[in-house]
Design an enzyme around this catalytic site. Sequence first.
Site, PDB file in Angstrom:
ATOM      1  N   HIS A 117       3.078   0.814   3.208  1.00 29.83           N
ATOM      2  CA  HIS A 117       2.888  -0.358   4.053  1.00 29.83           C
ATOM      3  C   HIS A 117       3.021  -1.647   3.256  1.00 29.83           C
ATOM      4  O   HIS A 117       2.720  -1.688   2.062  1.00 29.83           O
ATOM      5  CB  HIS A 117       1.513  -0.307   4.727  1.00 29.83           C
ATOM      6  N   ARG A 126      -2.633 -11.308   9.179  1.00 31.09           N
ATOM      7  CA  ARG A 126      -1.982 -10.407   8.210  1.00 31.09           C
ATOM      8  C   ARG A 126      -0.976  -9.560   8.964  1.00 31.09           C
ATOM      9  O   ARG A 126      -1.347  -8.755   9.819  1.00 31.09           O
ATOM     10  CB  ARG A 126      -3.018  -9.515   7.519  1.00 31.09           C
ATOM     11  N   ASN A 148       2.068  -5.914   3.436  1.00 29.94           N
ATOM     12  CA  ASN A 148       1.174  -6.888   4.060  1.00 29.94           C
ATOM     13  C   ASN A 148       1.618  -8.289   3.686  1.00 29.94           C
ATOM     14  O   ASN A 148       1.892  -8.570   2.515  1.00 29.94           O
ATOM     15  CB  ASN A 148      -0.270  -6.666   3.601  1.00 29.94           C
ATOM     16  N   ASP A 169      -6.839   8.315   1.186  1.00 28.13           N
ATOM     17  CA  ASP A 169      -6.601   7.989   2.588  1.00 28.13           C
ATOM     18  C   ASP A 169      -6.273   9.297   3.306  1.00 28.13           C
ATOM     19  O   ASP A 169      -5.127   9.732   3.333  1.00 28.13           O
ATOM     20  CB  ASP A 169      -5.458   6.991   2.717  1.00 28.13           C
ATOM     21  N   SER A 212      -3.457   0.516  -3.257  1.00 29.45           N
ATOM     22  CA  SER A 212      -3.214  -0.744  -2.567  1.00 29.45           C
ATOM     23  C   SER A 212      -3.199  -1.846  -3.619  1.00 29.45           C
ATOM     24  O   SER A 212      -4.211  -2.091  -4.286  1.00 29.45           O
ATOM     25  CB  SER A 212      -4.321  -1.023  -1.543  1.00 29.45           C
ATOM     26  N   HIS A 260       0.942  -6.514   9.188  1.00 33.27           N
ATOM     27  CA  HIS A 260       0.838  -5.184   8.595  1.00 33.27           C
ATOM     28  C   HIS A 260       2.101  -4.411   8.963  1.00 33.27           C
ATOM     29  O   HIS A 260       2.299  -4.041  10.121  1.00 33.27           O
ATOM     30  CB  HIS A 260      -0.409  -4.487   9.145  1.00 33.27           C
ATOM     31  N   GLU A 270       0.869  -1.182   0.000  1.00 33.86           N
ATOM     32  CA  GLU A 270       0.000   0.000   0.000  1.00 33.86           C
ATOM     33  C   GLU A 270       0.901   1.225   0.000  1.00 33.86           C
ATOM     34  O   GLU A 270       1.766   1.340   0.856  1.00 33.86           O
ATOM     35  CB  GLU A 270      -0.882   0.038   1.247  1.00 33.86           C
ATOM     36  N   GLU A 306      -4.021   6.920  -2.417  1.00 29.32           N
ATOM     37  CA  GLU A 306      -3.335   5.670  -2.080  1.00 29.32           C
ATOM     38  C   GLU A 306      -3.685   4.589  -3.082  1.00 29.32           C
ATOM     39  O   GLU A 306      -4.836   4.445  -3.488  1.00 29.32           O
ATOM     40  CB  GLU A 306      -3.697   5.215  -0.667  1.00 29.32           C
ATOM     41  N   TYR A 308      -7.810   4.918  -3.774  1.00 36.93           N
ATOM     42  CA  TYR A 308      -8.710   5.704  -2.945  1.00 36.93           C
ATOM     43  C   TYR A 308      -7.968   6.843  -2.268  1.00 36.93           C
ATOM     44  O   TYR A 308      -6.746   6.999  -2.428  1.00 36.93           O
ATOM     45  CB  TYR A 308      -9.385   4.810  -1.906  1.00 36.93           C
TER      46      TYR A 308
END
Length: 495
Positions: free
Chosen positions: A151, A235, A153, A90, A97, A237, A5, A95, A88
């Site tokens: 980020h 997950r 994941n 954020d 993802s 993160h 992300e 952002e 989208y």
Amino acid sequence: MQGSEVEYGISVQGQPEANPMVASSQVVNAYAAAHGLTRRARWDFEEESPLRDARGFDLSRESADPSQLTDEDLGLANIILTNGARLYVDHAHPEYSSPEVTSPRDVVVWERAGEQVMRRGAELAAQVPGSAPIVLYKNNIDNKGASYGSHENYLMRRDVPFEDVVKHLTPFFVSRPVVCGAGRVGQGQDGSVHAYQLAQRADYMEVGVGLETTLKRPIINTRDEPHADPKKYRRLHVIIGDANRSEISIYLKHGTTSIVLAMLEAGFLPDDLTLAQPVRALHDISHDPTLQALVELDDGRTMTGLDVQWRYLELARAFVARDGSDDQTDDVLARWEEVLTRLGRDPMECVRQLDWVAKLALLEQYRERDRLDWDHAKLHLVDLQYHDIRPERGVYDRLERAGRMERLVTDEEITAAVTSPPLDTRAYFRGTCLARYAPEVAAASWDSVILDLPGYDSLQRIPTMEPLRGTAEHVRGLFESSETATQLFRAITTR
């Protein structure tokens, strides 16, 4: 299973006081409008639980910072792409993802596809009459004391005790900037110390473990939101990483972390790397581009960040010798060893592979030519321009075109990934539903697709809780035999 992300830095040319939320929405909405994505399909927040903590409790909504309430629909631009990704706003940043993928090389492909999506969104937003040009930066800081995330994941087994996650991953993440730092002019959150450092996010990590992502940021984030079967999966993160431009940096960031997680799940990691002061160690390692900074371990020994990375590599070599390997794991290990060896001889030997080295080499050329100190505005400008995603202005893009940055994937692969999902994860099902049955897709998320079908009184949710189901191998035949979403739904529910 993994993904990334990236929140992009944003500015409106000639309008320093422009509202970044509005500008970010313009980018996302312009992309959606131009690519036929302005449908009513929304992001499905129902299964999200951002306040669930891996340590065994839920933070109350009253106690949470508003930035943690990522399950609230704020009415900002939020679309699902046919490649399975999410685009989208954020808070104050656009952002991207990425869709879920199964290899670090695929992370590179679909993350770089996100750069093309963002670049096109900014270009389209600027074409709206009366709009000023919007510039996006794939970086993590605004040089005013604020940071935004890049980020990672990783899906891992639920039965691994979380205290083991903290114990074994903390030294790895603290030392990882020597390989995948993006480089930064300035030290301290506000950049007031005039010097260079390896990582953009390091100074913003303030605690060892925690649920926050925007305040009191932790080295190990405890958000327990698997987006998959919670009885089987966790997950991980990861919020400590930088936004990389270099393909090799992205690849090694995800590839080495994946191998360390495999060792963790197998109980292969020893207890000999626990750091005495992890946050301080992270800052010390990041602040020393010579890679000589020593950090203290619990047992009194001292090691450099490079030493710690070598230890993890040695363990990884022993692990794959015992449990077996594959071509991509072998490639990650080979590149990891090559980079560490070069860094040990002279970091400048990694000028074609690693972001922080490539950027430092450029900055040192300016410093030598123009006799500049680290507080000079020109160096801060070069730092920022390295991350500018406009091909004609971005410093990284110029280096890449000149053959001065090593490539891992092709432009053709990246362009295809802008619209096409990976074939070997559930992202294939999500993305193909959006591509084939857009009017009937009411909502979607990582773990569901919701259809609004004629003749049905209510919306129909198709759960996708198993990340490795819904692949092309599993469902391509269903799509080929289903001209409508109704036919697809009936085929799935009668199997």
